[in-house]
Design an enzyme around this catalytic site. Structure first.
Site, short mmCIF file in Angstrom:
data_model
loop_
_atom_site.label_atom_id
_atom_site.label_comp_id
_atom_site.label_asym_id
_atom_site.label_seq_id
_atom_site.Cartn_x
_atom_site.Cartn_y
_atom_site.Cartn_z
N GLU A 476 -62.06 -32.96 43.99
CA GLU A 476 -63.31 -32.19 43.98
C GLU A 476 -63.73 -31.86 45.42
O GLU A 476 -64.25 -30.78 45.69
CB GLU A 476 -64.40 -32.99 43.26
CG GLU A 476 -64.13 -33.08 41.76
CD GLU A 476 -65.03 -34.10 41.07
OE1 GLU A 476 -65.60 -33.77 40.04
OE2 GLU A 476 -65.14 -35.23 41.57
N ASP A 612 -17.96 -57.40 13.93
CA ASP A 612 -17.97 -57.73 15.35
C ASP A 612 -18.57 -59.15 15.44
O ASP A 612 -19.16 -59.64 14.47
CB ASP A 612 -18.85 -56.70 16.07
CG ASP A 612 -19.29 -57.17 17.42
OD1 ASP A 612 -18.42 -57.46 18.24
OD2 ASP A 612 -20.53 -57.26 17.65
N TYR A 613 -18.46 -59.79 16.60
CA TYR A 613 -19.01 -61.14 16.68
C TYR A 613 -20.35 -61.18 17.45
O TYR A 613 -21.41 -61.24 16.84
CB TYR A 613 -17.99 -62.12 17.30
CG TYR A 613 -18.55 -63.52 17.37
CD1 TYR A 613 -18.79 -64.25 16.21
CD2 TYR A 613 -18.91 -64.09 18.59
CE1 TYR A 613 -19.37 -65.51 16.26
CE2 TYR A 613 -19.49 -65.35 18.65
CZ TYR A 613 -19.71 -66.06 17.48
OH TYR A 613 -20.29 -67.30 17.53
N ASP A 793 -22.71 -54.14 17.01
CA ASP A 793 -23.94 -53.84 17.75
C ASP A 793 -23.71 -53.12 19.06
O ASP A 793 -24.64 -52.59 19.64
CB ASP A 793 -24.68 -55.15 18.06
CG ASP A 793 -23.94 -55.97 19.11
OD1 ASP A 793 -22.71 -56.17 18.95
OD2 ASP A 793 -24.56 -56.37 20.11
#
Ligand SMILES: O=P(O)(O)OC[C@H]1O[C@H](O[C@H]2O[C@H](CO)[C@@H](O)[C@H](O)[C@H]2O)[C@H](O)[C@@H](O)[C@@H]1O
Length: 885
Positions: A476, A612-613, A793
């Site tokens: 401003e 998968d493990y 995963d």
């Protein structure tokens, strides 16, 4: 765009509102053409509505005001009309404060339908200083407020604009509302985000956690309200630190919501943030968003490194990855509504005030400052720096005045008020005289006209917070200096030009500073430096003032609140195809799977289970050797593999020794180790080595590189396997980037290897083997399989899912053109074999978030769900068998 390294808007970029709006239209068209639904609505979720609600209520329901009051200190008082018998139940008035954000949101009404969802604020009674407990507002009055808000338009909105804003109230119990805001927001989060630890703020400090239940409850109430008004295709922007749990809560009820979070406050470095007892809850809450936007690049870096260092989350070029849900991180500073400020500054009432101020301080240079009186605004440091100016540059004594306005802060500190008054008295006593007062301190809320007059008349503004997200006064000031007054601005000081062009001394610890580097940036703690900057500013040549002002003015008038809001919409639209509905992986259809399991049991074919493990059968843990199977996992594997129809394999990146040690006793289970390098068939104890004839020379070279980094990275370690090697850095500072670059740029293209970026690890294995090849081999050996479940995963598991993309997407048994056949491309001279599997019986399942990028058809969120679902299958089969006896 790399969301970490690219600023969304750089200073000096020519940004125009029209151009951003054109980009928005193009993006929307693109999405519509791609069949992605867009509602054209933007839902802004803010702590409270920009509306004050007064209930013209009946006697008997008034309650004493809660303490402390929650109307922002710089808010205009709400009108309190006396209730008349025919008065409407509700009187609505604008609530001021957060002007930049609200004006940005309002500007979007030109292109989008807007909803502002926010807390009602304390409900006022018509009698002055009375409030009505929200607990006493009956449902009928609450519904009437909905109606009143639906009809409400703020007086500054364009009456011809049909695309109005709808205000959606969130009701909070008084206790929750004040525990949330005055408690957790103001006593816990706000100090932390401004680098204040709690014991420094309050001596009676009890616990940084005590108000957390209110914070949770308030965020949950907002989430419920959003769910009520949400429509598919809406874009949702959540604003600020009051609602950090909200993104995750909303995603729980609307999984494919496209949601951004804008953090208006600073975000501290990870070393500060890690002190927060609920740090994980807060970060996880935020990471439910598709996009988190900060005011500056450095806040976004702090946030990212906090996620990595405090929570151990992964970063990718797309953003922060939590179980596959990726949140982009960007920054874009808020500006002011430059057009409106420019108009207001020209209001007729201001000029006489300017002249009065000029007359009052004639012959003196005027320094102005306006700040809330809270510790982080650095008022004390500023006053000390002014004293230093008078000490170090005595020529200014009697020739310069500082007009410092402080507005009461929400968390009032009488102690700070007292210290400031004492310091002012000290400076005035030391350097003032009967006819001269160096510091004029006003502790009050200034009227807008007075404030703008002050900014216009100033010869210098000093805005030096110790920490601030962004600051509208500085912007401003720049506009006021351009619009009001006459300055002398050419190099030899001859010509009069429009505007005064006084310089601005600005703290470097503010979000806005990076954008305004034509201000004189200072470290507010360095009093000598601040005094020197003030001195230079007061003596600055007209030409330099004009040059700096021109640049600042361009920034302030192009990076406005309107462009900011439009950029937010554009950024969020940019997330739509990345995270939109098409990309969501649905939850594993457990009942369908149960049916298919049963159906396949009735035929002659087999069922394949390919697991998968790490991260699939067992959660990821810090130390690889501790990731051992639970009793439930062993039970599920044991019972599944006991059924002669079931063929169970574990296909892992682990080496054979680990798999044998923890799972080897399961004789009916087959194993593949080292990402497809080795296989131990069911019932056998021998491992077949598929890497035997491969060039393994590279193992030594890679090992050397890994050793180099391990020596220099405390907490990292190497896992050496037979034909692959893994560098783990979960326990260390995540500086793995260079190691990966070295491998990929210098070795990978010269050697027959692949570099895999795993979960806090880098793995290198022969390029010729992968988990997908093992899956194809198992399928080839079992062409009669009538049911396939495959879960993983990690990125390497995507090779398994790819191998099982046997059918074009959307194929069903009915639409399958011909029986499916596969071949092996492994040189075994294997003829094609026909497969018995139907599309409906393939359950490829990613473990992670539904928005994780995967080739799998389904998802579950955690390893435990894989195990539970497997146990469920065998339990159901056992129950069926019993009932048929
Ligand atoms: O293919 P997988 O069975 O998923 O194995 C992949 C790698 O997993 C292991 O490392 C990962 O899990 C550890 C235990 O939770 C964790 O501490 C580590 O940070 C993860 O990267 C294993 O050590 C590797 O050999 C596997 O290749």
């Amino acid at each position: 765009m790399d969301s970490f390294s690219e600023p969304y808007i750089r200073q000096g970029d020519d940004i125009s509102l029209d151009a951003v709006r054109a980009d928005i239209r193009a993006l929307e068209q693109q999405h519509i053409d791609a069949g992605i639904p867009l509602s054209g609505r933007v839902l802004h979720v803010c702590h409270y509505l920009p509306v004050i609600s007064t209930l013209n209520t009946r006697p008997g329901v008034l309650s004493p005001p809660p303490t402390p009051p929650t109307i922002p200190a710089d808010a205009d008082p709400a009108p309190a009309p006396a209730p008349a018998s025919d008065a409407p139940i509700w009187t609505l008035a604008p609530r001021y404060g957060h002007a930049a954000m609200i004006s940005g949101i309002q500007s979007l009404a030109a292109t989008h339908e807007q909803l502002i969802i926010g807390w009602t604020g304390d409900i006022l009674a018509p009698t002055p200083n009375e409030r009505i407990s929200s607990d006493n507002v009956p449902a009928s009055d609450r519904a009437a407020l909905d109606d009143a808000l639906a009809a409400y338009q703020p007086k500054e909105s364009d009456p011809d604009d049909e695309r109005k804003i709808t205000y959606v109230p969130v009701w909070l119990d008084d206790k929750v509302a004040h525990g949330h805001y005055d408690g957790y927001c103001k006593q816990t989060l706000w100090p932390l985000f401004h680098y204040l630890l709690w014991q420094d703020v309050a001596t009676e400090y009890a616990s940084a956690d005590s108000h957390y239940p209110y914070y949770e409850a308030a965020n949950a109430a907002f989430a419920r309200r959003i769910a009520e008004v949400y429509r598919p295709g809406d874009l949702v922007w959540v604003h600020d630190y009051h609602l950090l749990l909200l993104p995750r809560l909303v995603r729980e009820s609307i999984p494919d919501v496209v949601l951004g979070l804008f953090v208006h406050t600073p975000f501290p470095s990870s070393e500060i943030f890690r002190c927060l007892p609920r740090r994980k809850e807060i970060l996880d809450g935020m990471l439910g968003a598709n996009l988190i936007c900060f005011q500056t690049y450095s806040y976004s870096r702090h946030f990212t490194s906090t996620c990595v260092r405090v929570c151990g989350y992964e970063t990718t070029p797309r953003g922060i990855d939590v179980e596959g849900h990726v949140t982009s991180i960007m920054h874009c500073p808020v500006g002011v509504d430059a057009e409106r400020v420019g108009r207001d500054i020209k209001r007729p009432g201001i000029q006489p005030k300017i002249e009065a101020l000029r007359a009052l301080y004639e012959g003196k240079k005027i320094i102005v400052g306006r700040d809330k009186l809270d510790v982080v605004k650095g008022v004390l440091q500023k006053l000390r720096a002014f004293e230093k100016l008078l000490q170090d540059y005595p020529e200014w004594r009697g020739n310069v005045v500082m007009i410092q306005v402080t507005s009461p802060a929400l968390t009032d500190s009488p102690k700070l008020e007292r210290v400031v008054s004492e310091l002012v008295a000290h400076i005035n006593g030391e350097y003032g005289s009967l006819d001269f007062i160096p510091v004029h301190h006003y502790h009050q809320t200034l009227k807008k006209d007075e404030f703008y007059a002050l900014l216009s008349v100033a010869d210098l503004a000093v805005i030096t917070p110790l920490r601030d997200g962004m600051n509208t006064t500085s912007m401003e000031f720049v506009i006021a200096q351009q619009q009001n007054g006459v300055g002398v601005s050419n190099a030899d000081g001859a010509a009069e030009v429009e505007g005064k062009h006084s310089p601005l001394v600005l703290s470097e610890f503010m979000g806005i500073s990076k954008n305004m580097d034509d201000a004189m940036l200072v470290n507010p703690w360095n009093l000598g430096d601040v005094a020197a900057a003030i001195h230079r500013g007061l003596l600055m040549s007209p030409a330099e003032k004009a040059r700096r002002q021109a640049n600042l003015y361009r920034v302030v008038t192009t990076h406005t609140s309107h462009t900011w809001a439009a950029v937010l919409v554009k950024m969020l639209l940019g997330q739509v195809d990345g995270q939109g509905q098409a990309r969501m992986t649905p939850y594993l259809p457990v009942d369908d799977m149960g049916r298919e399991y049963k159906r396949s049991g009735e035929g002659t074919g087999k069922r394949l289970f390919l697991f998968d493990y790490d991260g699939t059968l067992t959660p990821i843990v810090k130390t690889p050797s501790m990731a051992v199977p639970t009793a439930a996992t062993l039970e599920a594997l044991e019972r599944l593999s006991a059924d002669p129809k079931n063929i169970v394999y574990i296909i892992s990146g682990r080496d054979g020794a680990f798999l044998e040690q923890h799972l080897g006793h399961l004789k009916n289970v087959g194993y593949s180790a080292e990402h497809g390098g080795f296989v131990r068939e069911r019932g056998s104890t021998e491992w077949v080595n598929f890497t035997e004839n491969l060039d393994m020379e590279w193992l030594g070279e890679v090992g050397e590189i890994f050793r180099y980094y391990t020596e220099r990275t405390t907490g990292s370690h190497i896992e050496t396997k037979k034909s692959s090697i893994t560098w783990h850095y979960r326990g260390s500072d995540p500086e793995w980037g260079q190691c990966q670059d070295l491998l990929e740029n210098n070795l990978a293209h010269k050697r027959p290897i692949e570099v895999l970026v795993g979960k806090k690890n880098l793995e290198v294995r022969p390029i010729a083997v992968n988990k997908g090849e093992i899956v194809k081999r198992i399928l080839y050996q079992n062409p009669d399989a009538e049911f396939i479940f495959c879960a993983g995963d990690d990125k390497t598991d995507e090779d398994m899912f790819r191998a099982l993309l046997l059918f074009p997407p959307g194929t069903t048994e009915a639409t399958l053109p011909a029986p499916l056949a596969i071949t092996l491309v492994d040189g075994e001279n294997s003829p094609p074999v026909k497969l018995a599997i139907r599309p409906e019986a393939v359950f490829t399942t990613a473990v992670g978030h539904s928005s994780k990028r995967t080739l799998a058809s389904w998802h579950v969120t955690a390893p435990q769900e894989v195990v539970d679902n497997m146990l469920d299958l065998v339990n159901r089969a056992d129950a069926d068998a019993k009932s048929s006896l």
